[in-house]
Design an enzyme around this catalytic site. Sequence first.
Site, mmCIF file in Angstrom:
data_model
loop_
_atom_site.group_PDB
_atom_site.id
_atom_site.type_symbol
_atom_site.label_atom_id
_atom_site.label_comp_id
_atom_site.label_asym_id
_atom_site.label_seq_id
_atom_site.Cartn_x
_atom_site.Cartn_y
_atom_site.Cartn_z
ATOM 1 N NE ARG A 119 -46.514 11.760 -33.164
ATOM 2 C CZ ARG A 119 -46.450 10.665 -32.416
ATOM 3 N NH1 ARG A 119 -46.015 9.525 -32.919
ATOM 4 N NH2 ARG A 119 -46.823 10.697 -31.148
ATOM 5 C CD GLU A 130 -51.447 2.473 -35.857
ATOM 6 O OE1 GLU A 130 -50.394 2.913 -35.376
ATOM 7 O OE2 GLU A 130 -52.359 3.192 -36.268
ATOM 8 C CE LYS A 187 -50.656 10.484 -30.465
ATOM 9 N NZ LYS A 187 -51.319 9.173 -30.434
HETATM 10 N N1 PMP Z 1 -50.204 4.010 -32.973
HETATM 11 C C1 PMP Z 1 -51.269 4.669 -32.492
HETATM 12 C C2 PMP Z 1 -52.583 4.526 -33.172
HETATM 13 C C3 PMP Z 1 -51.127 5.479 -31.362
HETATM 14 O O1 PMP Z 1 -52.186 6.142 -30.880
HETATM 15 C C4 PMP Z 1 -49.869 5.584 -30.738
HETATM 16 C C5 PMP Z 1 -49.670 6.481 -29.551
HETATM 17 N N2 PMP Z 1 -50.471 6.114 -28.471
HETATM 18 C C6 PMP Z 1 -48.794 4.855 -31.256
HETATM 19 C C7 PMP Z 1 -48.998 4.101 -32.397
HETATM 20 C C8 PMP Z 1 -47.430 4.919 -30.638
HETATM 21 O O2 PMP Z 1 -46.870 6.177 -30.854
HETATM 22 P P1 PMP Z 1 -45.850 6.843 -29.830
HETATM 23 O O3 PMP Z 1 -44.733 5.906 -29.656
HETATM 24 O O4 PMP Z 1 -45.454 8.127 -30.479
HETATM 25 O O5 PMP Z 1 -46.599 7.052 -28.549
#
Ligand code: PMP
Length: 288
Positions: free
Chosen positions: A52, A184, A151
């Site tokens: 990622r 989210e 990200k």
């Molecule tokens: N959405 C956002 C905005 C995030 O910053 C994160 C990670 N902290 C997630 C979802 C979850 O992603 P992951 O399971 O890869 O940590």
Amino acid sequence: MGLKIWLNEGLVDESEAKISVFDHGLLYGDGVFEGIRVYDRRVFELEAHIKRLYESARAIRLTMPMEPKELTEAVETTVKANGIADGYIRLVVTRGVGCLGLNPFTCERSGLFIIASTIQLYPEELYETGMRVISAVTVRNHPLAIPPQVKSLNYLNNILAKIEALDSNVPEAIMYNHEGYVAEATGDNVFIVRNNVVCVPPVQAGSLEGVTRNVVMRLARKEGLEVVEKNLTRCDLYICDEMFLTGSAAEVIGVVEIDGRTIGDGKPGRITRLLRDKFFAYARGKGQ
Ligand code: PMP
């Protein structure tokens, strides 16, 4: 004694781990990052996080400072150097030092740092009781403006929603996109369960493709549950049987109230608890 921080080519003492005020990561939030867990000395889903990160970098034309294999080794080295058994890694790549002004191509070399430390999770009791959330008024970044898969270091959109949550005395806020569909939470992905079907918004609705989200979807299917990616409205959240959030730091945590409406019977639901247990076992190498 402070931590050992990986800075560009190698480990330095925490007190030496400094970056320039001219780094565009700081000046413009121009960079990408990952947050990764360590369980029982093993870095969880490192390959998925590395993938990622390189995809995020590619999307914003950021040249990674090393090959994926080298970076994987750098992460492992940093974890070992700090004796982390259970912890959290922050892996950050910035655009690097450049001129004042937006032009990213004035930055000759991207900056890299890796912190391996511990993480402050939500209090343990919140996993038992479940958390309360609100719907944020702040609209999620348009997915065609800031791709949600990336990200990036620019979290202002999420921070504005987080402030709304904290002002309402709850730990998290649900963000909706420009069309009103669930995107989210501010730092986690959102799931609901209705009639035993597990539903999660698609990435295009404005959510990061969470590593935890993908693992949980896989584990749920393995349990014989139907899992669907579909657009969800605020009303879908109001009438669902169960709701939970997923993320590297939060793992799987139940939500029991949204905007003053109780979800289910006001306790983390059966499927939420099942998936939390399965995730816990999988992460610690005790599951399938
Ligand atoms: N959405 C956002 C905005 C995030 O910053 C994160 C990670 N902290 C997630 C979802 C979850 O992603 P992951 O399971 O890869 O940590």
